[in-house]
Design a protein around this motif. Structure first.
Motif, short mmCIF file in Angstrom:
data_model
loop_
_atom_site.label_atom_id
_atom_site.label_comp_id
_atom_site.label_asym_id
_atom_site.label_seq_id
_atom_site.Cartn_x
_atom_site.Cartn_y
_atom_site.Cartn_z
N LYS A 421 0.69 -1.31 0.03
CA LYS A 421 0.11 0.02 0.02
C LYS A 421 0.82 1.28 0.12
O LYS A 421 0.62 2.43 -0.74
CB LYS A 421 -1.00 -0.18 1.37
N HIS A 422 2.02 1.31 0.82
CA HIS A 422 3.09 2.18 0.89
C HIS A 422 3.41 2.55 -0.57
O HIS A 422 3.63 3.85 -0.82
CB HIS A 422 4.13 2.06 1.96
N ASN A 423 3.67 1.68 -1.29
CA ASN A 423 4.14 1.84 -2.80
C ASN A 423 3.25 1.93 -3.60
O ASN A 423 3.59 1.72 -5.04
CB ASN A 423 5.30 0.73 -2.83
N ASP A 424 1.88 2.16 -3.35
CA ASP A 424 0.88 2.36 -4.42
C ASP A 424 0.80 1.11 -5.47
O ASP A 424 0.53 1.14 -6.36
CB ASP A 424 0.93 3.51 -5.08
N ASN A 425 0.64 -0.07 -4.70
CA ASN A 425 0.78 -1.53 -5.37
C ASN A 425 1.67 -1.65 -6.43
O ASN A 425 1.60 -2.48 -7.32
CB ASN A 425 -0.56 -1.49 -5.88
N HIS A 426 2.72 -1.03 -6.32
CA HIS A 426 4.23 -1.16 -7.15
C HIS A 426 4.79 -2.31 -6.51
O HIS A 426 5.55 -2.29 -5.66
CB HIS A 426 4.90 -0.13 -7.32
N ARG A 427 4.63 -3.63 -7.46
CA ARG A 427 5.33 -4.80 -6.95
C ARG A 427 6.68 -4.68 -6.92
O ARG A 427 7.17 -5.49 -5.88
CB ARG A 427 4.67 -5.94 -7.60
N LYS A 428 7.61 -4.16 -7.79
CA LYS A 428 8.79 -4.27 -7.70
C LYS A 428 9.32 -3.43 -6.84
O LYS A 428 10.31 -3.97 -6.18
CB LYS A 428 9.33 -3.74 -9.14
N LYS A 429 8.78 -2.18 -6.41
CA LYS A 429 9.36 -1.42 -5.33
C LYS A 429 9.15 -2.08 -4.13
O LYS A 429 9.94 -2.16 -3.18
CB LYS A 429 8.68 -0.14 -5.12
N THR A 430 8.01 -2.67 -3.80
CA THR A 430 7.53 -3.40 -2.66
C THR A 430 8.59 -4.47 -2.41
O THR A 430 9.23 -4.91 -1.40
CB THR A 430 6.13 -3.90 -2.67
N ALA A 431 8.91 -5.28 -3.54
CA ALA A 431 9.63 -6.74 -3.38
C ALA A 431 11.25 -6.11 -2.97
O ALA A 431 11.93 -6.58 -2.18
CB ALA A 431 9.93 -7.47 -4.64
N GLU A 432 11.59 -5.01 -3.56
CA GLU A 432 13.11 -4.49 -3.29
C GLU A 432 13.13 -3.93 -1.82
O GLU A 432 13.73 -4.34 -1.10
CB GLU A 432 13.39 -3.15 -4.21
#
Length: 453
Positions: A421-432
């Motif tokens: 949620k913090h990354n606006d559902n951006h999976r790559k940023k979240t994974a990193e």
């Protein structure tokens, strides 16, 4: 000895049940619905054994009436026509259990024992809720936080003096509750407490509402009317949303407060007043004074004693007590006997920020209890806007002790969803950010959101 009431249209059933139960319980029986309801209303009955069909009367309707009159009474349905549909409907309407004829006495005694134990637990919860209010409450307000303790202390200080009080705080924080506490715990409690919402009454009507009018004072004034100030004489007037009072009327209010007298519209006669004035606002009167929308002299006249109510987000340590308070309140109002909140539901309720403050919290608990079918409020019973946050864990501000005892998978799920949620559902940023691969993140999301293992 516990009291059992039997309502059945067959006299033989009433007699046999009374005979079987009379050694262990005080029993009473009737074949008439009206008589049974009268007994329940007039006497302390612990359990009702209620037939599903009493002549032409539907027992489920009788069940609803019992729960309306005495929600704490345990009702066990009995019938020769047992169906799953009837059983489910009876339980949803508040029945404790459902037995079919012929009744096996061992089963009946077992259900009665369980029902009475359940009733005892409910009574203990109600007692503890009352004790909680005594310990952490003041005239309907609940709290043990430092901020609320200070509010209670100020109420004690001012309740028996006549000085004006200004109560400030956001909408929904309970400003009227404070005003009522001051009045009803003080020396003026036997006199009138009059409320005027200055924002809710049109400007052309507010003056007559406050000061009253004589017959013929204006078009439509067919009779003489007392104003709120006259009605509050020797008591208290509460001027809510005082910041919304028009400037022209502020000057007239100031004169009333200074002279301690009032003149009705259409009259030349003044009336002496002895009124305690309490005002409240969710605005900054100091800023309004600077802007020229509120009179400085009136501000100082009202601001003799100041009580500020903090928003709920600044007194979150009070939330567990408030949740129990509203659970107890709505159990009584809704005729329910709910025991509490499941851990995941309570966690989200404790994490939510409540922009609408106490009023919003009350509405959330009430709506959740209306929707809930079981003995506990589940996560899915909460309003959608709370469940969709998915960030309860991320908003917790407590120490490590707050997380002890929670399953590791649950903590991991909360971290992943909050980071996503913090990354606006951006999976790559979240994974990193989480230090895992995108594929690993995808697998975790499938596990938590789809339910795969």
């Amino acid at each position: 000895m516990k009291r059992i009431l039997i309502i059945d249209d067959e006299p033989s059933i009433c007699s046999s049940l009374q005979f079987a139960l009379e050694d262990d319980y005080e029993t009473e029986a009737t074949t008439e619905v009206d008589k049974g309801l009268h007994i329940i209303e007039q006497e302390p009955i612990d359990v009702v054994l209620l037939d599903l069909k009493i002549g032409k009367v539907d027992g489920l309707e009788v069940l609803q009436e019992i729960k309306r009159k005495k929600p704490e009474t345990i009702v066990i349905m009995i019938t020769a026509y047992g169906t799953i549909a009837n059983s489910v409907k009876a339980i949803r309407l508040g029945a404790y259990s459902y037995l079919t004829k012929p009744i096996h006495m061992e089963e009946l005694f077992s259900v009665l024992e369980q029902a009475l134990h359940y009733k005892k637990l409910n009574e203990q919860v109600a007692y503890l809720s009352q004790e909680l209010e005594k310990k952490y409450g003041y005239e309907g307000m609940i709290g043990k936080s430092e901020a609320m303790t200070q509010v209670f202390h100020l109420i004690e200080k001012v309740k028996n003096v006549d000085s004006s009080v200004l109560i400030t705080g956001e909408s929904g924080t309970g400003k009227e509750l404070v005003a009522r506490a001051i009045h009803f715990s003080g020396k003026r409690k036997q006199e009138h407490f009059e409320v005027v919402n200055c924002a809710a009454i049109p400007e052309h009507l507010l003056e007559s509402e406050l000061f009253g009018y004589e017959k013929g004072a204006f078009t439509g004034a067919a009779t003489r009317k007392e104003g709120k100030f006259q009605l509050a004489n020797r008591g208290t007037i509460f001027l809510d949303e005082i910041g919304d009072m028009p400037l022209a009327l502020q000057a007239k209010l100031l004169r009333v407060l200074q002279k301690k007298e009032v003149t009705k519209l259409g009259s030349n006669k003044t009336e002496k007043l002895d009124v305690r004035v309490i005002a409240a606002t969710n605005k900054s009167l100091q800023e309004q004074v600077k802007e020229g929308t509120f009179r400085e002299d009136l501000y100082f006249r009202l601001h003799v004693i100041h009580i500020h109510l903090p928003p709920l987000r600044e007194r979150q340590e009070d939330l567990p007590y408030l949740l129990q308070h509203f659970l107890h309140t709505f159990n009584q109002e809704l005729g329910k006997s709910m025991k509490g909140f499941r851990s995941d539901a309570q966690r989200e309720l404790l994490a939510y920020q409540y922009p609408g403050n106490i009023r919003e919290l009350s509405n959330i608990v009430e709506s959740s209890m209306v929707i809930a079918d079981g003995e506990y409020i589940e996560l899915e019973d909460l309003p959608m806007f709370i469940r969709e946050k998915g960030e309860g864990f991320a908003k917790q501000k407590g120490s490590l002790d707050d997380y002890i005892g929670r399953p590791l998978k649950e903590l991991e799920k909360d971290f992943i969803l909050a980071t996503l949620k913090h990354n606006d559902n951006h999976r790559k940023k979240t994974a990193e950010m989480l230090g895992i691969s995108e594929r690993g993140l995808r697998d975790k999301l499938k596990q938590y959101l789809v339910g795969k293992n």
